[in-house]
Design an enzyme around this catalytic site. Structure first.
Site, PDB file in Angstrom:
ATOM      1  N   GLU A  42       0.848  -1.195   0.000  1.00  0.00           N
ATOM      2  CA  GLU A  42       0.000   0.000   0.000  1.00  0.00           C
ATOM      3  C   GLU A  42       0.880   1.239   0.000  1.00  0.00           C
ATOM      4  O   GLU A  42       0.402   2.352   0.185  1.00  0.00           O
ATOM      5  CB  GLU A  42      -0.978   0.001   1.181  1.00  0.00           C
ATOM      6  CG  GLU A  42      -0.335  -0.082   2.534  1.00  0.00           C
ATOM      7  CD  GLU A  42      -1.347   0.178   3.635  1.00  0.00           C
ATOM      8  OE1 GLU A  42      -2.225  -0.662   3.814  1.00  0.00           O
ATOM      9  OE2 GLU A  42      -1.255   1.230   4.272  1.00  0.00           O
ATOM     10  N   CYS A  61      -3.282  -4.564   3.959  1.00  0.00           N
ATOM     11  CA  CYS A  61      -2.161  -5.395   4.406  1.00  0.00           C
ATOM     12  C   CYS A  61      -2.135  -6.787   3.793  1.00  0.00           C
ATOM     13  O   CYS A  61      -1.251  -7.565   4.118  1.00  0.00           O
ATOM     14  CB  CYS A  61      -2.172  -5.526   5.917  1.00  0.00           C
ATOM     15  SG  CYS A  61      -1.899  -3.974   6.754  1.00  0.00           S
ATOM     16  N   HIS A  66      -1.511 -12.244  10.505  1.00  0.00           N
ATOM     17  CA  HIS A  66      -1.156 -10.840  10.304  1.00  0.00           C
ATOM     18  C   HIS A  66      -0.891 -10.186  11.665  1.00  0.00           C
ATOM     19  O   HIS A  66      -1.557 -10.484  12.656  1.00  0.00           O
ATOM     20  CB  HIS A  66      -2.284 -10.109   9.569  1.00  0.00           C
ATOM     21  CG  HIS A  66      -2.024  -8.649   9.425  1.00  0.00           C
ATOM     22  ND1 HIS A  66      -0.882  -8.160   8.842  1.00  0.00           N
ATOM     23  CD2 HIS A  66      -2.741  -7.567   9.839  1.00  0.00           C
ATOM     24  CE1 HIS A  66      -0.907  -6.836   8.882  1.00  0.00           C
ATOM     25  NE2 HIS A  66      -2.021  -6.448   9.477  1.00  0.00           N
TER      26      HIS A  66
END
Ligand SMILES: [Zn+2]
Lengths: 348, 129
Positions: free
Chosen positions: A80, A112, A234
């Site tokens: 990103e 993400c 994550h």
């Protein structure tokens, strides 16, 4: 069979401690250290960006794969923080490793989980037989607005994977994706810093999607948490991945190897992919690994990896992720950090 | 440096591609068209090694305009494994602790931006190994 034939990670040397950021904004460092389980984060040098880190991580992946870069059929960089708004990161990466001109290239975006998206597509392209090898990168030099909670974790790093059919070091046993439209974190065009919906980012976003993806893939492969040697999720902070792991029934020792965020920060698209590189550095043949990414917006990609006997031949062919994380660190103060990250407004 | 020249030099700036004389074996970086030793015009492409050591250096305190934000910074002559010497910026180093002979390695970095709206020029730099 398809899977990983080479992997590598890259982390910039600069670090800033949570205390140093808290000192500037008058907040309580311990609430971040204990509450979110973050100690320090990586900071890119002014001459580093998503492209430069992708190139370094990919050099390491190439060393471990031992392949000719000319045989790579696709290059996908998920991020990103692509340096250009219009002009792909992948063109520079492909040129830098000598993989041009017969190559398909696209940049991926999904907060993400852009890195795991690239991994997913590369596996399928190789599986379909349309190419011999495909290169997937997850990398970010993430920014949090000064004083925002995200500033304590937004960090920089990259993970690179070369997918293929032969000489695998980890087989992709199964993949599974889980996605809904959930506005928990976003950045509109021309806005410099992202916005987030504070507490809304937890339960209905991160936890719902990771648990949905993890349960979905476990059902698909008919495995239980106890069957895995490692799991990596994550890591927006150190606390969430441990909590989601526990909710799913994983034990701390299955989670520790891939947990990098407390000392590296959140590398966004690089987060769970970099955790996977740290696991591969230590894994043994036949180990099973569960990896689940998360991207705001929102969705998760899940992978079940089975490590092969080739892993022991490649682990030492390039620097290991935790060596990169722990060696040659350069601690900087907030002023230097603000200068490096372009947070200081200068005269035109 | 205007964009067309940056673009032409991508093979050497991105991949450290040098030319090796087919007549006498001398390696040139940046690549040349005629060998300075044997006058041969036949070359093969070779990639330079990515590790080396610092031969000498200087600290730049009054840089060209596009490097102002980076000053002070170090420029060094670096002998890469294999013997080829290159001129390179030394990044991520403490300027007071640079030592002749210290081990360095190549990393891919931004060299400079052509202003806020121009292209980003990438290339090699050396960093402490
Ligand atoms: Zn010659």
């Amino acid at each position: 069979m398809v899977g990983i034939i080479g992997y590598g990670a890259y982390i910039p040397r600069n670090r800033i401690k949570v205390e140093e950021i808290a000192k500037v904004w008058g907040t309580d460092a311990n609430s971040y250290r204990k509450g979110l389980f973050v100690e320090e984060k990586s900071v890119p040098s002014p001459d580093q960006d998503t492209i430069t880190m992708s190139v370094e991580a990919t050099h390491y992946a190439l060393k471990r794969s031992g392949i000719d870069p000319q045989k790579i059929g696709a290059v996908y960089v998920g991020s990103e923080s692509h340096p250009y708004a219009v002009k792909p990161s992948g063109t520079v990466l492909a040129e830098a490793i000598g993989a041009t001109p017969e190559i398909h290239c696209a940049d991926y975006e999904f907060a993400c989980k852009a890195g795991s998206e690239a991994m997913f597509v590369c596996l399928e392209l190789v599986r379909s037989g349309s190419m011999e090898y495909a290169l997937a990168v997850g990398a970010d030099t993430s920014q949090g607005a000064p004083g925002d909670a995200l500033e304590y974790t937004a960090a920089a790093g990259a993970a690179s994977f070369i997918m293929g059919k032969d000489n695998l070091l980890a087989e992709a046993v199964e993949t599974y994706s889980f996605m809904t439209d959930t506005p928990d974190f976003w950045r509109r065009e021309y806005q410099y810093y992202p916005r987030h919906a504070s507490r809304f980012t937890g339960e209905p976003a991160y936890f719902k999607h990771i648990i949905g993806a993890a349960k979905g893939i476990l059902k698909k492969v008919k495995l239980e948490p106890k069957d895995f040697k490692y799991a990596v999720f994550h890591q927006p902070n150190g606390k969430f991945p441990l909590k989601v792991g526990k909710l799913l029934g994983f034990k701390r020792e299955q989670l520790d190897t891939g947990l990098l965020c407390p000392w590296m920060g959140n590398t966004y698209s690089g987060s769970s992919p970099m955790g996977l590189t740290a696991i591969l550095d230590e894994a043994k043949p036949d180990d099973l690994i569960l990896m689940v990414s998360y991207g705001s917006g929102a969705g998760s990609d899940a992978f079940v990896w089975k490590v092969t006997s080739r892993i022991t031949e490649v682990q030492d062919k390039a620097p290991k992720t935790k060596e990169i994380l722990n060696n040659n660190k350069n601690y900087i103060e907030y002023g230097t950090y603000a200068k490096y990250r372009g947070k200081i407004r200068k005269a035109e | 440096m205007p964009s067309p020249r940056y673009w032409r030099e991508i093979p050497q700036r991105y991949r450290l591609e040098a030319s090796k004389c087919k007549g006498c074996g001398k390696v040139f970086f940046p690549p040349r068209l005629v060998c300075s030793s044997c006058k041969s015009r036949e070359f093969e492409m070779v990639k330079l090694e990515r590790e080396g050591k610092l031969i000498t250096y200087t600290i730049i305190r009054v840089p060209p305009s596009q490097f102002t934000d980076q000053s002070p910074y170090a420029m060094g002559v670096v002998e890469l494994n294999g013997g080829v010497k290159i001129l390179s910026q030394i990044a991520d180093c403490n300027l007071d602790k640079l030592e002749i002979g210290q081990k360095l390695r190549i990393e891919f970095r931004k060299i400079y931006n052509e202003g806020e709206a121009g292209i980003i020029c990438y290339g090699y730099k050396c960093v402490p190994a």
